[in-house]
Design a protein around this motif. Structure first.
Motif, PDB file in Angstrom:
ATOM      1  N   ALA A  79       0.790  -1.293   0.146  1.00 54.30           N
ATOM      2  CA  ALA A  79       0.013  -0.183   0.033  1.00 54.30           C
ATOM      3  C   ALA A  79       1.242   1.086  -0.373  1.00 54.30           C
ATOM      4  O   ALA A  79       0.779   2.486  -0.393  1.00 54.30           O
ATOM      5  CB  ALA A  79      -0.707   0.010   1.333  1.00 54.30           C
ATOM      6  N   ARG A  80       2.390   1.546   0.691  1.00 55.98           N
ATOM      7  CA  ARG A  80       2.496   2.168   0.299  1.00 55.98           C
ATOM      8  C   ARG A  80       2.943   2.539  -0.910  1.00 55.98           C
ATOM      9  O   ARG A  80       3.613   4.326  -0.855  1.00 55.98           O
ATOM     10  CB  ARG A  80       4.463   2.295   0.830  1.00 55.98           C
ATOM     11  CG  ARG A  80       4.954   1.196   1.162  1.00 55.98           C
ATOM     12  CD  ARG A  80       5.925   0.466   1.347  1.00 55.98           C
ATOM     13  NE  ARG A  80       5.281  -0.786   2.654  1.00 55.98           N
ATOM     14  CZ  ARG A  80       5.937  -1.543   3.781  1.00 55.98           C
ATOM     15  NH1 ARG A  80       7.240  -0.994   4.032  1.00 55.98           N
ATOM     16  NH2 ARG A  80       5.382  -2.230   4.061  1.00 55.98           N
ATOM     17  N   ILE A  81       2.835   2.408  -1.613  1.00 56.57           N
ATOM     18  CA  ILE A  81       3.473   2.381  -3.786  1.00 56.57           C
ATOM     19  C   ILE A  81       2.775   3.311  -3.555  1.00 56.57           C
ATOM     20  O   ILE A  81       2.872   4.501  -5.169  1.00 56.57           O
ATOM     21  CB  ILE A  81       3.743   1.176  -3.755  1.00 56.57           C
ATOM     22  CG1 ILE A  81       5.004   0.164  -3.229  1.00 56.57           C
ATOM     23  CG2 ILE A  81       3.580   1.830  -5.345  1.00 56.57           C
ATOM     24  CD1 ILE A  81       4.538  -0.990  -4.767  1.00 56.57           C
ATOM     25  N   TYR A  82       1.513   3.340  -3.052  1.00 55.44           N
ATOM     26  CA  TYR A  82      -0.317   4.257  -3.446  1.00 55.44           C
ATOM     27  C   TYR A  82      -0.008   5.158  -2.535  1.00 55.44           C
ATOM     28  O   TYR A  82      -1.495   5.873  -2.465  1.00 55.44           O
ATOM     29  CB  TYR A  82      -0.973   3.044  -4.053  1.00 55.44           C
ATOM     30  CG  TYR A  82      -1.115   1.680  -4.726  1.00 55.44           C
ATOM     31  CD1 TYR A  82      -0.852   2.356  -5.660  1.00 55.44           C
ATOM     32  CD2 TYR A  82      -0.096   0.542  -4.588  1.00 55.44           C
ATOM     33  CE1 TYR A  82      -0.645   1.359  -7.210  1.00 55.44           C
ATOM     34  CE2 TYR A  82       0.221  -0.187  -4.904  1.00 55.44           C
ATOM     35  CZ  TYR A  82       0.010  -0.162  -7.066  1.00 55.44           C
ATOM     36  OH  TYR A  82      -0.200  -1.192  -7.501  1.00 55.44           O
ATOM     37  N   LEU A  83       0.256   5.685  -1.488  1.00 51.95           N
ATOM     38  CA  LEU A  83       0.210   6.234  -0.773  1.00 51.95           C
ATOM     39  C   LEU A  83      -0.235   8.438  -1.760  1.00 51.95           C
ATOM     40  O   LEU A  83      -1.459   8.841  -1.127  1.00 51.95           O
ATOM     41  CB  LEU A  83       0.996   6.678  -0.065  1.00 51.95           C
ATOM     42  CG  LEU A  83       1.286   5.719   1.140  1.00 51.95           C
ATOM     43  CD1 LEU A  83       2.621   6.032   1.944  1.00 51.95           C
ATOM     44  CD2 LEU A  83      -0.209   5.778   1.764  1.00 51.95           C
ATOM     45  N   ALA A  84       0.867   7.822  -2.674  1.00 55.12           N
ATOM     46  CA  ALA A  84       0.402   9.812  -3.516  1.00 55.12           C
ATOM     47  C   ALA A  84      -0.577   9.212  -4.243  1.00 55.12           C
ATOM     48  O   ALA A  84      -2.288  10.483  -4.394  1.00 55.12           O
ATOM     49  CB  ALA A  84       1.730   9.725  -4.332  1.00 55.12           C
ATOM     50  N   ASP A  85      -1.821   8.373  -5.140  1.00 59.45           N
ATOM     51  CA  ASP A  85      -2.879   8.422  -5.332  1.00 59.45           C
ATOM     52  C   ASP A  85      -3.853   7.522  -4.149  1.00 59.45           C
ATOM     53  O   ASP A  85      -4.920   8.772  -4.495  1.00 59.45           O
ATOM     54  CB  ASP A  85      -2.728   6.988  -6.020  1.00 59.45           C
ATOM     55  CG  ASP A  85      -2.155   7.089  -7.715  1.00 59.45           C
ATOM     56  OD1 ASP A  85      -2.108   8.231  -7.457  1.00 59.45           O
ATOM     57  OD2 ASP A  85      -1.622   5.475  -7.200  1.00 59.45           O
ATOM     58  N   LEU A 122       4.320  13.595  -1.391  1.00 64.48           N
ATOM     59  CA  LEU A 122       3.869  12.783  -2.446  1.00 64.48           C
ATOM     60  C   LEU A 122       3.965  13.861  -3.704  1.00 64.48           C
ATOM     61  O   LEU A 122       3.400  13.964  -4.530  1.00 64.48           O
ATOM     62  CB  LEU A 122       2.416  13.171  -2.267  1.00 64.48           C
ATOM     63  CG  LEU A 122       2.757  12.835  -0.358  1.00 64.48           C
ATOM     64  CD1 LEU A 122       0.810  12.244   0.144  1.00 64.48           C
ATOM     65  CD2 LEU A 122       3.207  10.923  -1.000  1.00 64.48           C
ATOM     66  N   VAL A 123       3.596  15.894  -3.891  1.00 62.09           N
ATOM     67  CA  VAL A 123       4.141  16.583  -4.889  1.00 62.09           C
ATOM     68  C   VAL A 123       5.110  15.998  -5.772  1.00 62.09           C
ATOM     69  O   VAL A 123       4.567  15.264  -6.910  1.00 62.09           O
ATOM     70  CB  VAL A 123       4.198  17.746  -4.711  1.00 62.09           C
ATOM     71  CG1 VAL A 123       4.477  18.786  -5.899  1.00 62.09           C
ATOM     72  CG2 VAL A 123       3.009  18.300  -3.767  1.00 62.09           C
ATOM     73  N   ARG A 124       6.098  15.553  -5.921  1.00 57.32           N
ATOM     74  CA  ARG A 124       7.069  15.131  -6.349  1.00 57.32           C
ATOM     75  C   ARG A 124       7.247  13.467  -6.582  1.00 57.32           C
ATOM     76  O   ARG A 124       7.380  13.213  -8.054  1.00 57.32           O
ATOM     77  CB  ARG A 124       8.435  15.394  -5.601  1.00 57.32           C
ATOM     78  CG  ARG A 124       9.117  16.533  -5.300  1.00 57.32           C
ATOM     79  CD  ARG A 124      10.478  16.152  -4.392  1.00 57.32           C
ATOM     80  NE  ARG A 124      10.968  18.164  -4.349  1.00 57.32           N
ATOM     81  CZ  ARG A 124      12.039  17.963  -3.413  1.00 57.32           C
ATOM     82  NH1 ARG A 124      12.291  17.447  -2.765  1.00 57.32           N
ATOM     83  NH2 ARG A 124      11.906  19.503  -3.471  1.00 57.32           N
ATOM     84  N   TRP A 125       6.484  13.007  -5.707  1.00 56.94           N
ATOM     85  CA  TRP A 125       5.704  11.497  -6.390  1.00 56.94           C
ATOM     86  C   TRP A 125       4.981  11.442  -6.977  1.00 56.94           C
ATOM     87  O   TRP A 125       5.177  10.994  -8.000  1.00 56.94           O
ATOM     88  CB  TRP A 125       5.580  10.479  -4.986  1.00 56.94           C
ATOM     89  CG  TRP A 125       5.053   9.312  -4.979  1.00 56.94           C
ATOM     90  CD1 TRP A 125       3.805   9.067  -5.735  1.00 56.94           C
ATOM     91  CD2 TRP A 125       5.809   8.029  -4.737  1.00 56.94           C
ATOM     92  NE1 TRP A 125       3.737   6.987  -6.274  1.00 56.94           N
ATOM     93  CE2 TRP A 125       5.111   7.582  -5.521  1.00 56.94           C
ATOM     94  CE3 TRP A 125       7.202   8.238  -3.693  1.00 56.94           C
ATOM     95  CZ2 TRP A 125       5.974   5.453  -5.090  1.00 56.94           C
ATOM     96  CZ3 TRP A 125       7.477   6.526  -3.647  1.00 56.94           C
ATOM     97  CH2 TRP A 125       6.913   5.543  -3.519  1.00 56.94           C
ATOM     98  N   ARG A 126       3.988  12.296  -7.348  1.00 57.21           N
ATOM     99  CA  ARG A 126       2.906  12.493  -8.189  1.00 57.21           C
ATOM    100  C   ARG A 126       3.583  12.763  -9.694  1.00 57.21           C
ATOM    101  O   ARG A 126       3.344  12.167 -10.944  1.00 57.21           O
ATOM    102  CB  ARG A 126       1.967  13.482  -7.758  1.00 57.21           C
ATOM    103  CG  ARG A 126       0.833  13.233  -6.798  1.00 57.21           C
ATOM    104  CD  ARG A 126       0.033  13.491  -6.481  1.00 57.21           C
ATOM    105  NE  ARG A 126      -0.803  13.051  -5.034  1.00 57.21           N
ATOM    106  CZ  ARG A 126      -0.858  13.815  -3.690  1.00 57.21           C
ATOM    107  NH1 ARG A 126      -0.103  14.991  -3.238  1.00 57.21           N
ATOM    108  NH2 ARG A 126      -1.351  13.491  -3.147  1.00 57.21           N
ATOM    109  N   GLU A 127       4.154  14.144  -9.094  1.00 55.87           N
ATOM    110  CA  GLU A 127       4.894  14.913 -10.588  1.00 55.87           C
ATOM    111  C   GLU A 127       5.708  13.679 -11.269  1.00 55.87           C
ATOM    112  O   GLU A 127       5.939  13.256 -12.376  1.00 55.87           O
ATOM    113  CB  GLU A 127       6.062  15.560 -10.608  1.00 55.87           C
ATOM    114  CG  GLU A 127       5.209  17.166  -9.962  1.00 55.87           C
ATOM    115  CD  GLU A 127       5.893  17.907  -9.061  1.00 55.87           C
ATOM    116  OE1 GLU A 127       7.283  18.345  -8.886  1.00 55.87           O
ATOM    117  OE2 GLU A 127       5.256  19.150  -9.058  1.00 55.87           O
ATOM    118  N   GLY A 128       6.995  12.873 -10.749  1.00 55.04           N
ATOM    119  CA  GLY A 128       7.506  11.666 -10.935  1.00 55.04           C
ATOM    120  C   GLY A 128       6.754  10.140 -11.512  1.00 55.04           C
ATOM    121  O   GLY A 128       7.454   9.332 -12.251  1.00 55.04           O
ATOM    122  N   ASP A 129       5.492  10.639 -10.773  1.00 54.97           N
ATOM    123  CA  ASP A 129       5.127   8.886 -11.013  1.00 54.97           C
ATOM    124  C   ASP A 129       5.548   7.692 -10.971  1.00 54.97           C
ATOM    125  O   ASP A 129       5.662   6.864 -11.883  1.00 54.97           O
ATOM    126  CB  ASP A 129       4.473   8.779 -12.877  1.00 54.97           C
ATOM    127  CG  ASP A 129       3.438   8.417 -13.655  1.00 54.97           C
ATOM    128  OD1 ASP A 129       2.561   7.772 -12.850  1.00 54.97           O
ATOM    129  OD2 ASP A 129       3.418   7.667 -14.504  1.00 54.97           O
TER     130      ASP A 129
END
Length: 349
Positions: free
Chosen positions: A151-157, A238-245
């Protein structure tokens, strides 16, 4: 800006992620949740005079953890330790991720948390495991194959887009320092995650010979100095995580693993493949890991030399199991004071 309410009832957020669905590789027997299990109510922890007013400005410290019936006792103890040692407990907000397929009713899990911490600020989210089960390969220890472990992989989602930063903690940790210190550590150079690194560890052992002999695979570390890090304690932008997909990048390696078998150790290797050599190195005091012994054998280990801010019972042995079995390791007595489990058969340590 994320603004918690003055009163914190249960929030149930069902993620609307759209992924493909495939059958699980390995089935897991459901751990029956006993709703009658009781936890003692923790003391009320209040902010010190130096704490900022969240209603006026500022963000709370966001902490994400899984809410698994099998590890619930550990989660409760971890939350207790965070609140006990932080200077601003009312400025901490917990995000609990529960499995959709769990036999435990989500409301029952939330009520159990609420009974132990009536004033806790938290939200519960459902994790739809079917979106990841088809990507999971069997590893050296069955517990590592649980979909909720990913689940930690999907926190940004899963978490709201307004949440820009989060601390992820495993359920088998105890924090003995002010979590505000970990929260304030900057992620420099555009890094997406921060964690204690262990560069003395033999990094090559985390991947198979097939990985290292395949030039297309091994070149992922070219120009980098990758070090082992434990994903049970991470500061995440999480901003950078989302931007970097980065979720999709980790999933890519999981698909390769299904075809080529390039590693053996659960959710850790794909993190190493994506972030190895590009992690903000946090002081080792924030993850004294391995206290649960080897991944296969339940063995005792001592604390590492040096200061300690967080103890982590990663490995096969869990302190509550060993204490109940009357076979504790010495370090398990450091976990016991945070245990709020209440049972007529639960003896004092």
């Amino acid at each position: 800006m994320f603004r918690p309410r003055e009163v914190f009832p249960l929030f149930l957020f069902v993620s609307s992620l759209v992924f493909f669905s495939v059958d699980a590789v390995r089935s897991f027997p459901r751990i029956k949740f006993d709703a009658s299990v009781q936890f003692l109510e923790a003391p009320v922890y209040r902010n010190g005079l130096e704490c900022r007013n969240l209603a006026a400005n500022g963000e709370p410290v966001h902490i994400a953890m899984t809410l698994d019936p099998e590890y619930l006792r550990g989660t409760i103890a971890a939350v207790h330790s965070v609140l006990k040692h932080t200077s601003c407990p009312e400025n901490v907000f917990f995000h609990f991720i529960a499995a959709e397929s769990s036999t435990a009713n989500t409301n029952d899990l939330a009520q159990t948390v609420r009974s132990a911490f009536p004033y806790l600020s938290f939200q519960v989210y459902l994790f739809r495991e079917k979106f990841v089960t088809g990507l999971i390969s069997s590893s050296i220890r069955r517990a590592l194959d649980s979909p909720l472990n990913y689940a930690r992989i999907y926190l940004a989602d899963i978490l709201e887009p307004s949440i820009k930063r989060v601390i992820y903690l495993d359920s088998d940790v105890i924090v003995v320092d002010d979590i505000q210190k970990l929260w304030r550590i900057p992620l420099s150079g555009g890094r997406t995650i921060g964690a204690p690194e262990y560069c003395h560890a033999n990094f090559t052992k985390y991947f198979s010979d097939e990985f290292w002999f395949d030039r297309e695979f091994s070149r992922v570390f070219e120009g980098k100095r990758p070090c082992y890090f434990n994903t049970g304690v991470m500061v995440m932008d999480l901003v950078r995580w989302r931007e970097g997909d980065y979720t999709r990048k980790i999933e890519k390696w999981m698909r390769i693993q299904k075809e080529r078998r390039i590693y053996e150790l659960g959710s850790l290797p794909p993190f190493l493949l994506v972030f190895g050599g590009d992690v903000e190195a946090i002081d080792h005091r924030w993850n004294q890991h391995g206290l649960g012994g080897h991944n296969v054998e339940n063995s005792c280990r001592n604390l590492h030399a040096g200061p300690v801010s967080l103890m982590h019972w990663s490995g096969k042995g869990k302190p509550w199991v060993r204490l109940d079995a009357k076979k504790p390791c010495p370090v398990d007595y450091l976990w016991a004071p945070y245990d709020l489990y209440n049972s007529h058969t639960h003896s004092q340590y």
